[in-house]
Design an enzyme around this catalytic site. Structure first.
Site, PDB file in Angstrom:
ATOM      1  NE  ARG A 197      -5.955  -1.722   4.126  1.00  0.00           N
ATOM      2  CZ  ARG A 197      -4.965  -0.992   5.108  1.00  0.00           C
ATOM      3  NH1 ARG A 197      -3.780  -0.053   4.778  1.00  0.00           N
ATOM      4  NH2 ARG A 197      -5.212  -2.002   5.738  1.00  0.00           N
ATOM      5  CD  GLN A 231      -5.060 -12.462   5.256  1.00  0.00           C
ATOM      6  OE1 GLN A 231      -5.608 -11.631   4.463  1.00  0.00           O
ATOM      7  NE2 GLN A 231      -4.771 -12.783   6.345  1.00  0.00           N
ATOM      8  CE  LYS A 281       1.630   6.047  12.093  1.00  0.00           C
ATOM      9  NZ  LYS A 281       0.733   6.748  10.678  1.00  0.00           N
ATOM     10  CB  THR A 282       8.124  10.828  13.211  1.00  0.00           C
ATOM     11  OG1 THR A 282       7.974  10.684  11.924  1.00  0.00           O
ATOM     12  CG2 THR A 282       9.246   9.184  12.814  1.00  0.00           C
ATOM     13  CG  HIS A 319       5.250  -3.565   6.555  1.00  0.00           C
ATOM     14  ND1 HIS A 319       5.207  -2.725   6.527  1.00  0.00           N
ATOM     15  CD2 HIS A 319       4.035  -3.942   6.369  1.00  0.00           C
ATOM     16  CE1 HIS A 319       3.718  -2.605   5.149  1.00  0.00           C
ATOM     17  NE2 HIS A 319       3.630  -3.401   5.835  1.00  0.00           N
ATOM     18  CE  LYS A 354      -5.762   0.895   7.881  1.00  0.00           C
ATOM     19  NZ  LYS A 354      -4.594   1.923   7.833  1.00  0.00           N
ATOM     20  CG  HIS A 395       4.909   0.527   8.254  1.00  0.00           C
ATOM     21  ND1 HIS A 395       4.730  -0.497   8.971  1.00  0.00           N
ATOM     22  CD2 HIS A 395       3.965   0.656   7.690  1.00  0.00           C
ATOM     23  CE1 HIS A 395       3.593  -0.583   9.155  1.00  0.00           C
ATOM     24  NE2 HIS A 395       2.609  -0.384   7.964  1.00  0.00           N
ATOM     25  CB  THR A 398      -1.165  -0.416   1.340  1.00  0.00           C
ATOM     26  OG1 THR A 398       0.129   0.095   2.791  1.00  0.00           O
ATOM     27  CG2 THR A 398      -1.897  -1.121   1.103  1.00  0.00           C
ATOM     28  CG  ASP A 418      -4.451  -6.542  12.141  1.00  0.00           C
ATOM     29  OD1 ASP A 418      -3.161  -7.285  12.025  1.00  0.00           O
ATOM     30  OD2 ASP A 418      -3.984  -4.859  11.407  1.00  0.00           O
ATOM     31  CE  LYS A 446      -1.481   0.645  15.059  1.00  0.00           C
ATOM     32  NZ  LYS A 446      -2.198   0.148  14.138  1.00  0.00           N
TER      33      LYS A 446
END
Length: 408
Positions: A87, A172, A231-232, A49, A83, A46, A41, A193, A228
């Site tokens: 998406r 899936q 994140k920056t 992963h 979500k 990131h 995506t 998840d 989570k």
């Protein structure tokens, strides 16, 4: 063959699993082919992963064979798990580009030589499916009533679940079936998840092939407060050096909260657990040494030892007694730009510290921008040669983001 289950359990990865005793015995006594899926995506993996890649690496080190499944087909639909909104749909060209980027990052982390691991794209079979045949072969095994109770659909049901996304679980599950048929893959791993999707795939294999398949989920990467991680101030913590520099990557782990150090050392490094526990037990100022080790080890895994050393040296230069600023992230501008003057917002845009002048104005109004350690209060501040000390100027965004500007 070592029992990787004990390793994963001790280090805190495992959240849920099917058939606990048979699966533990299988992992201990046989070479198992397993897979983890990654939908492309974005054009980089990131830090979320990264935890999954660590699990793959532990499994491979114990003698098992990973399949890194790139979701070139499933990404055309989009996973509704976790979500509240649908998406964004991507073109085949974008998905293909992102998949290629993923492959490069995986190859630096997992050993794909001599059939030790497999990388494959589910677009190879999903994009060519005949829909009627798919419904007749696969759809008949899925109960709509049961699917609607799945955790992965709950958030989407509140705002409206499209039929497009409703198909994701079937796709899936079909992936798992295809990988079993092609590679004797009997185990799917994933973040917690993905539990409902994993169960659906294992159940489909049992119904279609008459054999047991297994599933195991691992914990998501969160802080001690349950938030989570990854994140920056500038967004996600990417594994691509062009999107998140090795220095910024290093600094993220150097500045995590004290209670999170031991967990991150266990999940994101290969340090022995005796050392992890020792470092995690340090208190006061000593915990900073544990953070430096964490930052170095994680950066080394993703960007290599040389970049990890450079990032550590840059951090010491800014916050310690070091003097070499060469490794601090930076941008070079021309002397002509400086001689005619350049506004603070234009400079921050050029260095990519902000994405818009509006963002820059808000940061300055909040006291979040400094030049050479002097807080900026004027959004129209002009910068010239006098502001460059020995040809260098240091920008600071927020509390931790530094960027060096050099005159060419």
């Amino acid at each position: 063959m070592g029992n990787v289950y004990d390793t994963l359990l001790e280090r805190g990865y495992i959240k849920q699993m099917t058939h606990q005793e048979p699966l533990i015995d299988l992992l201990k006594n046989e070479k198992v082919t397993f897979y983890i899926g990654f939908d492309p995506t974005a054009d980089s993996l990131h830090v979320g992963h990264f935890l999954q890649m660590m699990v793959m690496a532990h499994m491979q080190r114990a003698g098992h064979r990973p399949i890194a499944l790139i979701g070139g087909g499933t990404a055309m639909v989009g996973d509704p798990s976790g979500k509240t909104d649908m998406r964004r749909l991507m073109t085949r060209e974008t998905i293909r580009h992102n998949s290629d980027c993923f492959k490069k990052q995986f190859s630096n982390f997992i050993d794909f030589s001599e059939d030790k691991a497999i990388m494959i794209n589910n677009g190879d079979w999903l994009l060519e499916l005949n829909y009627i045949n798919f419904l007749r072969e696969i759809g008949m095994y899925f109960s709509v009533n049961r699917m609607l109770t799945a955790e992965c659909y709950k958030n989407r049901l509140e705002k409206g679940l499209t039929f497009l996304e409703f198909n994701y679980m079937l796709m899936q599950a079909y992936d798992f079936l295809e990988l079993y048929r092609k590679y004797n893959c009997i185990l799917q791993l994933g973040g917690d998840d993905q539990w409902s999707n994993i169960l659906a795939g294992a159940d489909l294999i049992r119904r279609k092939e008459g054999v047991e398949a297994y599933g195991l989920t691992f914990t998501l990467l969160t802080t001690s407060e349950g938030k989570k991680m990854g994140k920056t101030e500038s967004g996600a913590l990417w594994l691509d050096a062009e999107k998140t520099s090795p220095y910024e990557f290093y600094q993220y782990w150097r500045n995590i909260d004290d209670p999170d150090v031991e967990n991150c050392l266990a999940l994101l490094t290969f340090l022995p657990m005796e050392e992890v526990k020792r470092l995690g037990s340090l208190a006061g100022e000593q915990i900073n040494e544990a953070k430096k080790i964490l930052a170095f080890e994680v950066t080394k895994l993703i960007h290599g030892e040389e970049e990890a050393v450079k990032a550590g040296d840059a951090a010491e230069s800014l916050f310690g007694a070091g003097k070499n600023l060469d490794n601090v992230p930076g941008t070079t501008i021309t002397s002509e730009q400086v001689s005619s003057g350049i506004g603070i917002l234009d400079l921050m845009l050029q260095t990519k510290l902000i994405s818009s002048k509006g963002e820059g104005r808000r940061l300055i109004a909040q006291g979040g921008v400094s030049v050479n350690n002097e807080k900026v209060t004027d959004v129209y501040l002009p910068l010239g040669e006098k502001d460059f000390v020995n040809g260098r100027l240091m920008l600071k965004k927020g509390k931790k983001v530094y960027h060096q500007v050099t005159i060419q």
